[in-house]
Write a protein that holds these residues in place. Structure first.
Motif, short mmCIF file in Angstrom:
data_model
loop_
_atom_site.label_atom_id
_atom_site.label_comp_id
_atom_site.label_asym_id
_atom_site.label_seq_id
_atom_site.Cartn_x
_atom_site.Cartn_y
_atom_site.Cartn_z
N UNK A 2 0.88 -1.17 -0.03
CA UNK A 2 0.13 -0.09 0.07
C UNK A 2 0.88 1.14 0.24
N UNK A 3 0.41 2.45 -0.15
CA UNK A 3 1.07 3.70 -0.47
C UNK A 3 1.76 3.98 0.74
N UNK A 4 1.38 3.94 1.85
CA UNK A 4 2.01 4.40 3.21
C UNK A 4 1.87 3.41 4.43
N UNK A 5 3.01 2.83 4.72
CA UNK A 5 2.91 2.14 6.12
C UNK A 5 3.31 2.76 7.20
N UNK A 6 2.28 2.69 8.29
CA UNK A 6 2.85 3.44 9.50
C UNK A 6 3.32 2.39 10.51
N UNK A 22 15.49 3.38 15.15
CA UNK A 22 16.43 3.83 14.45
C UNK A 22 17.37 2.62 13.60
N UNK A 23 17.32 1.33 14.41
CA UNK A 23 17.92 0.67 13.49
C UNK A 23 17.07 -0.09 12.32
N UNK A 24 15.69 -0.26 12.63
CA UNK A 24 14.91 -0.32 11.49
C UNK A 24 14.96 0.39 10.16
N UNK A 25 14.95 1.75 10.83
CA UNK A 25 15.10 2.89 9.81
C UNK A 25 16.30 2.80 9.02
N UNK A 26 17.37 2.40 9.52
CA UNK A 26 18.63 2.23 8.94
C UNK A 26 18.84 1.21 7.71
N UNK A 27 18.17 -0.10 8.53
CA UNK A 27 18.18 -1.17 7.59
C UNK A 27 17.36 -0.99 6.25
N UNK A 28 15.89 -0.54 6.45
CA UNK A 28 15.09 -0.20 5.47
C UNK A 28 15.91 0.84 4.37
N UNK A 29 16.41 1.69 4.93
CA UNK A 29 17.15 2.81 4.02
C UNK A 29 18.05 2.12 3.27
N UNK A 112 1.49 12.60 -0.18
CA UNK A 112 2.84 13.14 -1.08
C UNK A 112 3.71 12.03 -1.60
N UNK A 113 3.75 11.09 -1.12
CA UNK A 113 4.59 10.01 -1.36
C UNK A 113 4.10 8.64 -1.66
N UNK A 114 4.75 7.82 -2.55
CA UNK A 114 4.41 6.72 -2.95
C UNK A 114 5.28 5.43 -2.04
N UNK A 115 4.61 4.41 -1.53
CA UNK A 115 5.46 3.32 -0.91
C UNK A 115 6.39 4.04 -0.02
N UNK A 116 5.77 4.87 0.92
CA UNK A 116 6.78 5.32 1.81
C UNK A 116 6.44 4.90 3.31
N UNK A 117 7.44 4.50 4.04
CA UNK A 117 7.36 3.89 5.24
C UNK A 117 7.53 4.88 6.32
#
Length: 195
Positions: A2-6, A22-29, A112-117
């Motif tokens: 879906x477009x955005x996952x929260x 922070x760890x999850x953010x860095x891994x996904x980035x 404003x974004x597609x496929x954003x987490x």
């Protein structure tokens, strides 16, 4: 997808929410996902909250201590009318302020974004728990606030509840908690809220 996952990380202070989010953010980035991490308490630095802190006293407005530690009991004795006004108006102002903050951090990026987490270290629920504790709101009032904000802000797609013992939380947040008794009281309150 879906477009955005929260995604929302929930837990008492010292549980490791910031570390893990922070760890999850860095891994996904690193895997090239369009991801953003928001520390919900960034919302504590709005002009409105700074002004309220000056009016009410900084220790009074802290969410991480009990009402007695925050000084509400002594304020009630000294200025009952001011306390009544403050305890009626302040929570409403905080919740409106956080709704605006959430709309800018959740709804605007969703549109404003597609496929954003979006990864949240805390969320509106933490503010509601804290206000309920600080102002002695009933469980029914808490449920009512949750329902109201579920209409304003999206319910997270994933919630990570991080539980640690009070001893671990104290080791991680020694300065903020100050003592094992405070850590245990916060842990007990947190258990009661999620129960």
């Amino acid at each position: 997808m879906k477009e955005t996952i929260v995604i929302y990380f929930m837990g008492m202070d010292g549980s490791g929410k910031s570390t893990l989010s922070s760890y999850l953010h860095d891994e996904l980035k690193n895997k090239r996902y369009d991801v953003r991490r928001v520390w919900w308490l960034e919302g504590e630095n709005t002009v409105q909250k700074k002004l309220l802190r000056k009016i009410g006293g900084s220790s009074l407005l802290r969410f991480d201590v009990s009402p007695d530690q925050a000084g509400i009991s002594s304020l009630r004795e000294q200025c009952p009318l001011l306390t009544k006004i403050f305890t009626t108006v302040y929570p409403r102002l905080i919740l409106v302020d956080y709704a605006i903050f959430g709309i800018w951090r959740v709804w605007v990026p969703k549109k404003t974004a597609k496929e954003r987490i979006l990864i949240f270290d805390r969320y509106i629920y933490d503010v509601i728990f804290s206000l309920c504790q600080e102002f002695g709101y009933s469980p029914a009032k808490r449920v009512s606030l949750f329902r109201r904000y579920a209409r304003l802000l999206p319910v997270p797609d994933k919630i990570f509840l991080i539980e640690v013992s009070p001893d671990i939380a104290l080791l991680r947040k020694k300065e903020e908690m100050a003592s094992a008794e405070n850590a245990k009281a916060l842990w007990e309150y947190h258990q009661e809220q999620i129960g």
